[in-house]
Write a protein that holds these residues in place. Structure first.
Motif, PDB file in Angstrom:
ATOM      1  N   GLU A 171       0.830  -1.210   0.000  1.00  0.00           N
ATOM      2  CA  GLU A 171       0.000   0.000   0.000  1.00  0.00           C
ATOM      3  C   GLU A 171       0.862   1.256   0.000  1.00  0.00           C
ATOM      4  OE1 GLU A 171      -2.445  -0.348   3.426  1.00  0.00           O
ATOM      5  OE2 GLU A 171      -3.681  -1.954   2.612  1.00  0.00           O
ATOM      6  N   ARG A 172       2.011   1.192   0.703  1.00  0.00           N
ATOM      7  CA  ARG A 172       2.882   2.358   0.818  1.00  0.00           C
ATOM      8  C   ARG A 172       3.902   2.449  -0.320  1.00  0.00           C
ATOM      9  NH1 ARG A 172      -0.604   3.492   3.536  1.00  0.00           N
ATOM     10  NH2 ARG A 172      -0.674   4.195   5.711  1.00  0.00           N
ATOM     11  N   ALA A 173       3.863   1.509  -1.244  1.00  0.00           N
ATOM     12  CA  ALA A 173       4.839   1.480  -2.327  1.00  0.00           C
ATOM     13  C   ALA A 173       4.692   2.723  -3.206  1.00  0.00           C
ATOM     14  CB  ALA A 173       4.656   0.216  -3.163  1.00  0.00           C
ATOM     15  N   GLN A 174       5.825   3.357  -3.496  1.00  0.00           N
ATOM     16  CA  GLN A 174       5.802   4.537  -4.353  1.00  0.00           C
ATOM     17  C   GLN A 174       5.728   4.150  -5.832  1.00  0.00           C
ATOM     18  OE1 GLN A 174       5.383   7.507  -3.026  1.00  0.00           O
ATOM     19  NE2 GLN A 174       5.353   6.376  -1.101  1.00  0.00           N
ATOM     20  N   GLN A 175       6.343   3.035  -6.171  1.00  0.00           N
ATOM     21  CA  GLN A 175       6.257   2.504  -7.526  1.00  0.00           C
ATOM     22  C   GLN A 175       6.109   0.994  -7.411  1.00  0.00           C
ATOM     23  OE1 GLN A 175       6.093   4.060 -10.364  1.00  0.00           O
ATOM     24  NE2 GLN A 175       6.532   6.143  -9.730  1.00  0.00           N
ATOM     25  N   ARG A 176       5.333   0.404  -8.283  1.00  0.00           N
ATOM     26  CA  ARG A 176       5.185  -1.041  -8.284  1.00  0.00           C
ATOM     27  C   ARG A 176       5.084  -1.546  -9.715  1.00  0.00           C
ATOM     28  NH1 ARG A 176       0.095  -2.255  -4.728  1.00  0.00           N
ATOM     29  NH2 ARG A 176       0.007  -4.228  -5.871  1.00  0.00           N
ATOM     30  N   PHE A 177       5.500  -2.769  -9.912  1.00  0.00           N
ATOM     31  CA  PHE A 177       5.573  -3.359 -11.236  1.00  0.00           C
ATOM     32  C   PHE A 177       5.022  -4.774 -11.152  1.00  0.00           C
ATOM     33  CE2 PHE A 177       7.793  -5.643 -14.646  1.00  0.00           C
ATOM     34  CZ  PHE A 177       7.549  -4.794 -15.713  1.00  0.00           C
ATOM     35  N   SER A 178       4.043  -5.103 -11.981  1.00  0.00           N
ATOM     36  CA  SER A 178       3.391  -6.412 -11.932  1.00  0.00           C
ATOM     37  C   SER A 178       3.779  -7.256 -13.134  1.00  0.00           C
ATOM     38  CB  SER A 178       1.866  -6.250 -11.899  1.00  0.00           C
ATOM     39  OG  SER A 178       1.455  -5.577 -10.723  1.00  0.00           O
ATOM     40  N   ILE A 179       3.946  -8.543 -12.899  1.00  0.00           N
ATOM     41  CA  ILE A 179       4.275  -9.504 -13.947  1.00  0.00           C
ATOM     42  C   ILE A 179       3.271 -10.646 -13.862  1.00  0.00           C
ATOM     43  CG2 ILE A 179       6.048 -11.006 -14.915  1.00  0.00           C
ATOM     44  CD1 ILE A 179       8.098  -9.341 -13.314  1.00  0.00           C
ATOM     45  N   ARG A 180       2.527 -10.874 -14.933  1.00  0.00           N
ATOM     46  CA  ARG A 180       1.539 -11.953 -14.933  1.00  0.00           C
ATOM     47  C   ARG A 180       2.221 -13.315 -14.907  1.00  0.00           C
ATOM     48  NH1 ARG A 180      -0.348  -8.650 -19.045  1.00  0.00           N
ATOM     49  NH2 ARG A 180       0.357 -10.178 -20.590  1.00  0.00           N
ATOM     50  N   HIS A 181       1.520 -14.282 -14.364  1.00  0.00           N
ATOM     51  CA  HIS A 181       2.076 -15.624 -14.275  1.00  0.00           C
ATOM     52  C   HIS A 181       2.060 -16.358 -15.618  1.00  0.00           C
ATOM     53  CE1 HIS A 181       3.117 -16.533 -10.072  1.00  0.00           C
ATOM     54  NE2 HIS A 181       2.263 -15.585  -9.782  1.00  0.00           N
ATOM     55  N   THR A 182       1.638 -15.680 -16.649  1.00  0.00           N
ATOM     56  CA  THR A 182       1.712 -16.265 -17.990  1.00  0.00           C
ATOM     57  C   THR A 182       2.979 -15.815 -18.710  1.00  0.00           C
ATOM     58  OG1 THR A 182       0.388 -14.420 -18.838  1.00  0.00           O
ATOM     59  CG2 THR A 182      -0.786 -16.438 -18.214  1.00  0.00           C
ATOM     60  N   GLU A 183       3.786 -14.965 -18.053  1.00  0.00           N
ATOM     61  CA  GLU A 183       4.975 -14.395 -18.673  1.00  0.00           C
ATOM     62  C   GLU A 183       6.238 -14.999 -18.084  1.00  0.00           C
ATOM     63  OE1 GLU A 183       4.352  -9.910 -19.552  1.00  0.00           O
ATOM     64  OE2 GLU A 183       3.406 -10.289 -17.616  1.00  0.00           O
ATOM     65  N   GLN A 184       7.333 -14.852 -18.817  1.00  0.00           N
ATOM     66  CA  GLN A 184       8.649 -15.222 -18.317  1.00  0.00           C
ATOM     67  C   GLN A 184       9.163 -14.074 -17.450  1.00  0.00           C
ATOM     68  OE1 GLN A 184      10.597 -17.912 -18.646  1.00  0.00           O
ATOM     69  NE2 GLN A 184       9.331 -19.140 -20.030  1.00  0.00           N
ATOM     70  N   ILE A 185       9.301 -14.329 -16.158  1.00  0.00           N
ATOM     71  CA  ILE A 185       9.677 -13.253 -15.240  1.00  0.00           C
ATOM     72  C   ILE A 185      11.050 -12.686 -15.567  1.00  0.00           C
ATOM     73  CG2 ILE A 185      10.537 -14.940 -13.546  1.00  0.00           C
ATOM     74  CD1 ILE A 185       9.742 -12.994 -11.346  1.00  0.00           C
ATOM     75  N   GLY A 186      11.974 -13.543 -16.021  1.00  0.00           N
ATOM     76  CA  GLY A 186      13.322 -13.075 -16.296  1.00  0.00           C
ATOM     77  C   GLY A 186      13.399 -12.078 -17.429  1.00  0.00           C
TER      78      GLY A 186
END
Length: 315
Positions: A171-186
């Motif tokens: 909630e306090r994060a100033q920036q956040r980045f989401s990666i779907r579980h259908t993607e290659q995280i690397g």
């Protein structure tokens, strides 16, 4: 879980003298050395007779759906679709390592709800000093093994040690980045680094604001005027006598923290010390209305903090 140097409020997990030197050491200390695999699921249709008149259970597989199964305990963590890609715990550590590189310092890591949620927290190489007091920004990565959320990377000032601080940190994060579980995280490391690097600007702005407040004096009279705005005496809103007394006690306690508390830090008698006194009261001294922990008070008290900063800045 593990925690570096500081024992969490719940007293659980391994407390390390220094950050783990390698990903392997971090995984071992956090107890996250297990894997999760997809396994087919089905519906039990009951017993069925075979050609040899033997009776055996008949299970009809459900196409397109799988269970995520923790391999060391065989616990079912969730139900996911056929495009769902599991992000193993080691991948989560490796992703954070790639985000920060050689300056990496793992701070805490662990699992929640039997492994359904996993988090990794590391300190950013850029430490910020505000008013002579250190403020430590963190990089947080949260992963779910039950299909409930994406992989989330964020920068936050909250040191995560449990589910509630995890919620608060996001909630306090100033920036956040989401990666779907259908993607290659690397494959998303470079984009995540670009997005999260923007948050360093936030901490620089925060340092500039804090240093300015630390350089401006604040008298007890100024602080009391701010507190009268935050906690009115109740003459106009017709609160009960007990509520009025409670507000006066709150204001007096904050003044005492401002004058004598540890949060004076390196800038006593300043507007920065006044802000810290209000924050300390909200986080650690305000009475809990219902069952909960100390950090929950800070979440509930967020509006007071924002308003306090506005009032003290203008004082």
């Amino acid at each position: 879980m593990f925690s570096v140097r500081e024992t969490p409020w719940h007293g659980l997990g391994a407390v390390l003298d220094r950050p783990p030197a390698t990903i392997a050491a971090a995984i071992k200390a956090s107890g996250l050395g297990w894997r999760v695999e997809r396994e087919p699921i089905g519906v039990d249709r009951g017993d069925a007779a075979t050609v040899d008149d033997w009776w055996e259970p008949r299970c009809e597989q459900i196409p397109g759906y799988y269970a995520t199964v923790r391999q060391d305990t065989r616990a079912v963590l969730g139900i996911v679709g056929e495009r769902y890609r599991i992000v193993q715990n080691e991948e989560a550590f490796r992703f954070v390592d790639q985000l920060l590189g050689s300056s990496l310092h793992f701070e805490t890591a662990g699992s929640l709800h039997g492994g359904r949620r996993v988090w990794v927290l590391a300190t950013l190489p850029e430490h910020v000093e505000v008013g002579g007091d250190p403020v430590c920004p963190y990089v947080l990565l949260m992963n779910s093994h039950d299909g409930s959320t994406a992989v989330i990377a964020a920068t936050t000032p909250v040191r995560v040690v449990c589910q509630n601080t995890l919620n608060w940190g996001l909630e306090r994060a100033q920036q956040r980045f989401s990666i779907r579980h259908t993607e290659q995280i690397g494959r998303r490391v470079h984009e995540a680094r670009r997005v999260l690097d923007l948050s360093i600007d936030y901490y620089e702005q925060f340092r500039a604001t804090g240093n300015r407040l630390a350089s401006e004096s604040c008298s007890e009279r100024q602080l009391r005027r701010v507190l009268d705005e935050l906690y009115p005496s109740g003459m106009e809103d017709r609160v009960s006598d007990s509520a009025r007394r409670s507000r006066e006690q709150t204001k007096q306690r904050i003044v005492e923290l401002f004058l004598y508390g540890d949060t004076q830090g390196n800038a006593p008698g300043s507007k920065w010390a006044a802000v810290n006194a209000i924050v300390e009261y909200g986080d650690w001294h305000r009475a809990i209305r219902q069952g909960g922990e100390r950090f929950a008070r800070a979440v509930d008290n967020g509006a007071d903090k924002t308003r306090a900063l506005e009032l003290i800045t203008a004082a």
